[in-house]
Design a protein around this motif. Structure first.
Motif, PDB file in Angstrom:
ATOM      1  N   GLY A 115      -3.366  30.595  20.590  1.00 53.82           N
ATOM      2  CA  GLY A 115      -3.099  31.088  21.943  1.00 53.82           C
ATOM      3  C   GLY A 115      -1.880  31.998  21.919  1.00 53.82           C
ATOM      4  O   GLY A 115      -1.447  32.438  20.852  1.00 53.82           O
TER       5      GLY A 115
ATOM      6  N   CYS B 224      -5.248  31.303  27.510  1.00 55.79           N
ATOM      7  CA  CYS B 224      -4.627  32.407  28.252  1.00 55.79           C
ATOM      8  C   CYS B 224      -5.529  33.641  28.303  1.00 55.79           C
ATOM      9  O   CYS B 224      -5.857  34.143  29.366  1.00 55.79           O
ATOM     10  CB  CYS B 224      -3.291  32.776  27.621  1.00 55.79           C
TER      11      CYS B 224
ATOM     12  N   GLY C 114      -7.833  31.839  31.089  1.00 52.28           N
ATOM     13  CA  GLY C 114      -6.661  31.612  31.943  1.00 52.28           C
ATOM     14  C   GLY C 114      -6.098  32.890  32.507  1.00 52.28           C
ATOM     15  O   GLY C 114      -6.762  33.624  33.240  1.00 52.28           O
ATOM     16  N   CYS C 115      -4.859  33.175  32.113  1.00 50.59           N
ATOM     17  CA  CYS C 115      -4.088  34.295  32.668  1.00 50.59           C
ATOM     18  C   CYS C 115      -4.920  35.566  32.855  1.00 50.59           C
ATOM     19  O   CYS C 115      -4.971  36.127  33.947  1.00 50.59           O
ATOM     20  CB  CYS C 115      -2.928  34.670  31.737  1.00 50.59           C
TER      21      CYS C 115
ATOM     22  N   ALA D  57       2.551  31.307  29.505  1.00 44.65           N
ATOM     23  CA  ALA D  57       2.192  31.990  28.261  1.00 44.65           C
ATOM     24  C   ALA D  57       3.398  32.693  27.645  1.00 44.65           C
ATOM     25  O   ALA D  57       3.605  32.655  26.428  1.00 44.65           O
ATOM     26  CB  ALA D  57       1.087  33.007  28.538  1.00 44.65           C
TER      27      ALA D  57
END
Length: 464
Positions: free
Chosen positions: A14, A43, A47-48, A318
């Motif tokens: 990640g 991420c 995610g992000c 992150a």
């Protein structure tokens, strides 16, 4: 075949792991990285990044509805949820292959599989093709975290979703219940609300976005309610009765339990570290409430074993993981890096309006015994905000009255996730109010509000 030997082995690719691996390789170390699912981790893949792509679609949809305010015409406005998701997945895929390319370019050896630390300095990786034995004096754990599941509120992917289901929805929710109002909950609430779902957010704490400054939370709540969301604070979902195509939620608030029906529930009640199967207990690595215990340099207390990112505790960001990855790689290569200071890490939430903050809230500064000066500046006093048609927002700054040190900055409004970095740099350079006051901010920009908020703390704001 003997074990393959490396200077550093990173478990998890990640934003913590892959950055640690690349930095290690730049410093001349021979590096291996092990990943069980996707390069770029949650991420980049779940995610992000894909959430930002989806939120961008909903933001543009929001502006299409406001076209007439800008003297424009847009008729028959609609959306195709599958196409929105397809764009989001495409963005994630592009970045995933970017990470694979960067690791290759930096000569990092990548293994796809499940890693276990079998003994000090030894890692076994279960791959499709069998088992690989690796060894290194330095092992970096970067296995991240997953969604916390509360008993009785577990996700089933049909009626009750985690963030993963919410990123690839099989239908558009009509009546949506979001449990938890941290960044993840609020971002999904904002996305689906903008696309027309009837959204209720339930938060167990006394306010939504509980890690933010209380004034920002209250501003956000008003903005979301104006957009049609129902916000229930100091409330708890006690149970979910799942029926055909509907869920009956039992919500306790103020000592009373009420039931409401929803067709979709998103659970966003925090995360738990991915500590299982790594062999941590046998190694003697300490784990506290699913997170690995480390010192400020991410050392676990077991020689040669480090833990970074979400696995090693809050803040779950992150950019914190990446920074820790660089720090650990430099440490392993014999350097003397600075420890990462959690108070200097900005948090960003990409709802509409955006929220961003760094450092201490007003309440935290008072609790820590500071005598403070607080400045505020509203978006309505800023020319650029009015020209953008985004006059709702606030910039708030908290200073130490004695030294003029910037203790914290808190913002809500258009593009504040980009603006916050100005204050982050200021804090890193140990700025005082005087430095910030003497800085010339360009006009017309949203950043001028950052200047005015500082001036306001000393009673010197010009435009308000």
């Amino acid at each position: 075949m003997g074990a393959k030997s490396f200077d550093m082995i990173v478990i998890g690719a990640g934003p913590g792991g892959y950055v640690a691996a690349i930095r290690g390789a730049q410093l001349g170390l021979k590096v291996a990285i092990v990943e069980r699912e996707h390069m770029g981790g949650i991420c980049l893949n779940w995610g992000c990044i894909p959430t930002k792509a989806m939120l961008r679609s909903s933001e543009i949809f929001h502006f299409m509805h406001r076209a007439s305010e800008y003297g424009l015409k847009a008729e028959g406005i609609g959306f195709d949820l599958d196409a929105v998701v397809k764009r989001s997945r495409g963005v994630a895929k592009q970045l995933n292959s970017g990470v694979t390319h960067l690791l290759k370019k930096n000569k990092v050896t990548a293994f796809m599989g499940e890693a276990t630390v079998t003994a000090k300095g030894k890692v076994s990786v279960k791959t499709d093709k069998g088992t690989e034995a690796l060894e290194s004096a330095n092992i970096v754990l970067a296995t991240g975290a997953r969604a916390r599941e509360l008993p009785g509120l577990e996700a089933d992917g049909d009626l009750v979703w985690t963030y993963k289901h919410a990123l690839v929805p099989k239908r558009m929710p009509n009546k949506l219940l979001v449990i938890g109002s941290g960044a993840i909950g609020i971002e999904f609430a904002s996305f689906y609300n903008t696309l027309g779902a009837e959204v209720t957010v339930v938060e167990v704490m006394d306010r939504i976005l509980p890690v933010e400054d209380a004034e920002i939370s209250s501003f956000a709540k008003k903005a979301f309610e104006k957009q049609g969301m129902t916000i229930r604070e100091k409330a708890m979902v006690k149970q979910l009765d799942r029926g055909k195509g509907k869920v009956t939620a039992h919500i306790e608030q103020g000592g009373k339990v009420e039931t409401s029906e929803y067709d979709t529930v998103i659970s966003a009640v925090g995360i738990v570290g991915n500590t299982e199967g790594l062999g941590l207990e046998a190694l003697g690595v300490k784990v506290d409430r699913t997170h690995v215990v480390t010192d400020p340099f991410c050392r676990t207390g077991v020689e040669g074993v480090y833990a970074i990112g979400d696995l090693a505790g809050a803040p779950w960001l992150a950019h914190k993981a990446s920074h820790e990855g660089v720090m650990v790689a430099e440490l392993i290569a014999g350097g003397h890096p600075h420890a990462v200071d959690p108070d200097s890490i900005a948090g960003c939430t990409y709802c509409h309006p955006q929220v961003a903050s760094v450092g201490l809230t007003e309440a935290q500064a008072k609790e820590q015994g500071y005598e403070i000066k607080v400045g505020r500046f509203p978006f309505i006093g800023n020319g650029k905000a009015i020209a953008l048609g985004e006059p709702e927002g606030l910039v708030k700054t908290v200073f130490d009255a004695k030294t003029g040190a910037l203790l914290g900055a808190h913002m809500i409004g258009a593009e504040v996730t980009e603006l916050i970095q100005g204050y982050v740099v200021g804090r890193q350079l140990e700025t005082t109010e005087e430095d910030l006051m003497q800085t010339v901010f360009p006009h017309p920009t949203l950043s001028e509000m950052m200047h005015e908020s500082v001036l306001d703390a000393w009673g010197r704001a010009i435009h308000f």
